[in-house]
Design a protein around this motif. Structure first.
Motif, PDB file in Angstrom:
ATOM      1  N   VAL A  23      39.811  27.410  37.723  1.00 41.41           N
ATOM      2  CA  VAL A  23      38.553  26.744  37.367  1.00 41.41           C
ATOM      3  C   VAL A  23      37.841  27.494  36.244  1.00 41.41           C
ATOM      4  O   VAL A  23      37.999  28.704  36.072  1.00 41.41           O
ATOM      5  CB  VAL A  23      37.598  26.649  38.587  1.00 41.41           C
ATOM      6  N   ASP A  24      37.064  26.739  35.478  1.00 39.68           N
ATOM      7  CA  ASP A  24      36.113  27.296  34.517  1.00 39.68           C
ATOM      8  C   ASP A  24      34.709  27.061  35.075  1.00 39.68           C
ATOM      9  O   ASP A  24      34.374  25.944  35.467  1.00 39.68           O
ATOM     10  CB  ASP A  24      36.241  26.609  33.157  1.00 39.68           C
ATOM     11  N   ASN A  25      33.918  28.098  35.100  1.00 36.52           N
ATOM     12  CA  ASN A  25      32.566  28.027  35.662  1.00 36.52           C
ATOM     13  C   ASN A  25      31.515  28.236  34.592  1.00 36.52           C
ATOM     14  O   ASN A  25      31.681  29.076  33.696  1.00 36.52           O
ATOM     15  CB  ASN A  25      32.365  29.095  36.736  1.00 36.52           C
ATOM     16  N   ASN A  26      30.410  27.499  34.711  1.00 39.01           N
ATOM     17  CA  ASN A  26      29.238  27.730  33.871  1.00 39.01           C
ATOM     18  C   ASN A  26      28.365  28.808  34.502  1.00 39.01           C
ATOM     19  O   ASN A  26      28.006  28.712  35.674  1.00 39.01           O
ATOM     20  CB  ASN A  26      28.417  26.454  33.720  1.00 39.01           C
ATOM     21  N   GLN A 140      11.051  23.770  31.196  1.00 41.07           N
ATOM     22  CA  GLN A 140      12.211  23.638  30.321  1.00 41.07           C
ATOM     23  C   GLN A 140      12.823  22.236  30.413  1.00 41.07           C
ATOM     24  O   GLN A 140      13.842  21.977  29.770  1.00 41.07           O
ATOM     25  CB  GLN A 140      13.275  24.672  30.720  1.00 41.07           C
ATOM     26  N   ALA A 141      12.244  21.372  31.235  1.00 44.76           N
ATOM     27  CA  ALA A 141      12.792  20.028  31.486  1.00 44.76           C
ATOM     28  C   ALA A 141      14.273  20.112  31.846  1.00 44.76           C
ATOM     29  O   ALA A 141      15.108  19.370  31.335  1.00 44.76           O
ATOM     30  CB  ALA A 141      12.584  19.114  30.272  1.00 44.76           C
ATOM     31  N   THR A 142      14.571  21.027  32.766  1.00 47.46           N
ATOM     32  CA  THR A 142      15.961  21.342  33.113  1.00 47.46           C
ATOM     33  C   THR A 142      16.087  21.541  34.620  1.00 47.46           C
ATOM     34  O   THR A 142      15.190  22.094  35.256  1.00 47.46           O
ATOM     35  CB  THR A 142      16.413  22.624  32.387  1.00 47.46           C
ATOM     36  N   VAL A 143      17.212  21.105  35.177  1.00 42.98           N
ATOM     37  CA  VAL A 143      17.570  21.459  36.545  1.00 42.98           C
ATOM     38  C   VAL A 143      18.998  21.994  36.542  1.00 42.98           C
ATOM     39  O   VAL A 143      19.894  21.423  35.927  1.00 42.98           O
ATOM     40  CB  VAL A 143      17.399  20.267  37.517  1.00 42.98           C
ATOM     41  N   PHE A 144      19.165  23.135  37.196  1.00 40.39           N
ATOM     42  CA  PHE A 144      20.484  23.759  37.343  1.00 40.39           C
ATOM     43  C   PHE A 144      21.042  23.295  38.692  1.00 40.39           C
ATOM     44  O   PHE A 144      20.491  23.633  39.740  1.00 40.39           O
ATOM     45  CB  PHE A 144      20.371  25.278  37.296  1.00 40.39           C
ATOM     46  N   THR A 145      22.130  22.531  38.663  1.00 38.29           N
ATOM     47  CA  THR A 145      22.558  21.836  39.871  1.00 38.29           C
ATOM     48  C   THR A 145      23.772  22.440  40.553  1.00 38.29           C
ATOM     49  O   THR A 145      24.212  21.915  41.580  1.00 38.29           O
ATOM     50  CB  THR A 145      22.858  20.356  39.554  1.00 38.29           C
ATOM     51  N   GLY A 146      24.313  23.547  40.042  1.00 39.08           N
ATOM     52  CA  GLY A 146      25.503  24.096  40.682  1.00 39.08           C
ATOM     53  C   GLY A 146      26.580  23.035  40.790  1.00 39.08           C
ATOM     54  O   GLY A 146      26.903  22.353  39.810  1.00 39.08           O
ATOM     55  N   ASP A 147      27.103  22.837  42.009  1.00 38.68           N
ATOM     56  CA  ASP A 147      28.122  21.809  42.216  1.00 38.68           C
ATOM     57  C   ASP A 147      27.581  20.614  43.002  1.00 38.68           C
ATOM     58  O   ASP A 147      28.336  19.869  43.610  1.00 38.68           O
ATOM     59  CB  ASP A 147      29.328  22.406  42.962  1.00 38.68           C
ATOM     60  N   THR A 148      26.254  20.431  42.993  1.00 39.13           N
ATOM     61  CA  THR A 148      25.669  19.284  43.688  1.00 39.13           C
ATOM     62  C   THR A 148      25.766  18.013  42.857  1.00 39.13           C
ATOM     63  O   THR A 148      26.151  16.953  43.357  1.00 39.13           O
ATOM     64  CB  THR A 148      24.212  19.570  44.067  1.00 39.13           C
ATOM     65  N   LEU A 149      25.439  18.091  41.578  1.00 37.30           N
ATOM     66  CA  LEU A 149      25.498  16.920  40.697  1.00 37.30           C
ATOM     67  C   LEU A 149      26.150  17.301  39.392  1.00 37.30           C
ATOM     68  O   LEU A 149      25.769  18.286  38.753  1.00 37.30           O
ATOM     69  CB  LEU A 149      24.090  16.377  40.438  1.00 37.30           C
ATOM     70  N   PHE A 150      27.144  16.499  38.996  1.00 40.19           N
ATOM     71  CA  PHE A 150      27.867  16.690  37.745  1.00 40.19           C
ATOM     72  C   PHE A 150      27.627  15.506  36.821  1.00 40.19           C
ATOM     73  O   PHE A 150      27.059  14.478  37.222  1.00 40.19           O
ATOM     74  CB  PHE A 150      29.376  16.800  38.003  1.00 40.19           C
ATOM     75  N   ASP A 190      30.357  19.607  31.407  1.00 41.39           N
ATOM     76  CA  ASP A 190      29.275  19.343  30.470  1.00 41.39           C
ATOM     77  C   ASP A 190      27.967  19.008  31.179  1.00 41.39           C
ATOM     78  O   ASP A 190      27.952  18.544  32.316  1.00 41.39           O
ATOM     79  CB  ASP A 190      29.651  18.163  29.561  1.00 41.39           C
ATOM     80  N   SER A 191      26.880  19.210  30.453  1.00 36.27           N
ATOM     81  CA  SER A 191      25.560  18.842  30.957  1.00 36.27           C
ATOM     82  C   SER A 191      25.355  17.342  30.830  1.00 36.27           C
ATOM     83  O   SER A 191      26.078  16.644  30.118  1.00 36.27           O
ATOM     84  CB  SER A 191      24.472  19.594  30.188  1.00 36.27           C
ATOM     85  N   THR A 193      21.931  14.198  31.988  1.00 32.62           N
ATOM     86  CA  THR A 193      20.506  14.071  32.304  1.00 32.62           C
ATOM     87  C   THR A 193      20.341  13.253  33.575  1.00 32.62           C
ATOM     88  O   THR A 193      21.231  12.486  33.962  1.00 32.62           O
ATOM     89  CB  THR A 193      19.708  13.386  31.180  1.00 32.62           C
ATOM     90  N   ILE A 194      19.184  13.411  34.202  1.00 30.60           N
ATOM     91  CA  ILE A 194      18.883  12.613  35.396  1.00 30.60           C
ATOM     92  C   ILE A 194      18.909  11.128  35.057  1.00 30.60           C
ATOM     93  O   ILE A 194      19.442  10.297  35.806  1.00 30.60           O
ATOM     94  CB  ILE A 194      17.514  13.024  35.976  1.00 30.60           C
ATOM     95  N   GLY A 195      18.360  10.772  33.897  1.00 32.49           N
ATOM     96  CA  GLY A 195      18.304   9.370  33.512  1.00 32.49           C
ATOM     97  C   GLY A 195      19.670   8.738  33.323  1.00 32.49           C
ATOM     98  O   GLY A 195      19.855   7.547  33.623  1.00 32.49           O
ATOM     99  N   VAL A 196      20.632   9.517  32.851  1.00 33.82           N
ATOM    100  CA  VAL A 196      21.991   8.999  32.677  1.00 33.82           C
ATOM    101  C   VAL A 196      22.667   8.791  34.024  1.00 33.82           C
ATOM    102  O   VAL A 196      23.394   7.811  34.246  1.00 33.82           O
ATOM    103  CB  VAL A 196      22.814   9.950  31.790  1.00 33.82           C
ATOM    104  N   GLU A 197      22.450   9.696  34.959  1.00 36.53           N
ATOM    105  CA  GLU A 197      23.172   9.649  36.238  1.00 36.53           C
ATOM    106  C   GLU A 197      22.530   8.711  37.263  1.00 36.53           C
ATOM    107  O   GLU A 197      23.229   8.106  38.079  1.00 36.53           O
ATOM    108  CB  GLU A 197      23.279  11.058  36.827  1.00 36.53           C
TER     109      GLU A 197
END
Length: 209
Positions: A23-26, A140-150, A190-191, A193-197
């Motif tokens: 695996v590659d991890n961010n 930062q208008a950012t959420v770090f989601t780990g492996d919960t949401l891709f 890849d990153s 957005t909430i709006g896309v998902e």
């Protein structure tokens, strides 16, 4: 100086339930020129320490305790003196990787971590793992989601300690409630957005992803 978000990709092995996968991890680093927090110390403590470039590491935050997200955490903690923080519901998973070294502190839902003038709010989002958390940085208008949401859907729930209806509820209730312009910085890939998902929730449920 305002906080910035630095990104590092490290590579290694994910192991669970008797299987192993490359695996590659961010790895995400949030801070300024003097101090920082690391989100998910994956695989390569030396590379993460180099990316800090002499900054004081205030904490090593674990989004969950699958080995590929925590395998370098003790070495990075030893090198920097930073505490390792984990939600207590993931201690059974943590102990599979580090049976002789416990985390230094606990993460709790609603807890706020401050770094370089930026607030990271802990959101408990179980499903991929019992103690999975996301870290929301409204400034930062950012959420770090780990492996919960891709990008493209929820994290995997086909292995032990995971549960598909639970991850769907976590995403629906905790993440999709965030502003649609919020950038989703994930544990792998890849990153987005909430709006896309958000429009695809019903599709994920239908396919039991």
């Amino acid at each position: 100086m305002a906080a910035r978000i630095d990104h590092l990709v490290t590579s290694g092995t994910f192991a669970l339930d008797g299987g192993e996968w490359d695996v590659d991890n961010n790895v995400w680093i949030v801070g300024d020129d003097t101090e920082a927090i690391v989100i998910d110390a994956a695989h390569d403590a030396a590379a993460i320490e180099a990316a800090l470039n002499g900054r004081t590491l205030r904490a090593i935050v674990c989004t969950h305790a699958h080995n590929d997200h925590i395998d370098a955490a003790p070495a990075l903690a030893d090198a920097t003196g930073a505490p390792i923080l984990l939600h207590p519901d993931d201690l059974p998973l943590w102990k599979q990787t580090h049976p002789d070294r416990l985390p230094d502190g606990e993460l709790a839902d609603g807890q706020e971590l401050e770094i370089a003038g930026t607030t990271l709010k802990v959101l408990h989002t179980p499903g991929h793992a019992p103690g999975a958390v996301c870290l929301y940085a409204p400034g930062q208008a950012t959420v770090f989601t780990g492996d919960t949401l891709f990008q493209g859907g929820p994290g995997a729930t086909g292995r032990s300690f995971s549960h598909f209806p639970t991850i769907v509820a976590s995403i629906r209730d905790r993440l999709l409630a965030l502003p649609p312009e919020t950038t989703v910085r994930t544990g792998h890939g890849d990153s987005t957005t909430i709006g896309v998902e958000a429009p695809h929730l019903d599709e994920w449920i239908a396919r039991g992803h």
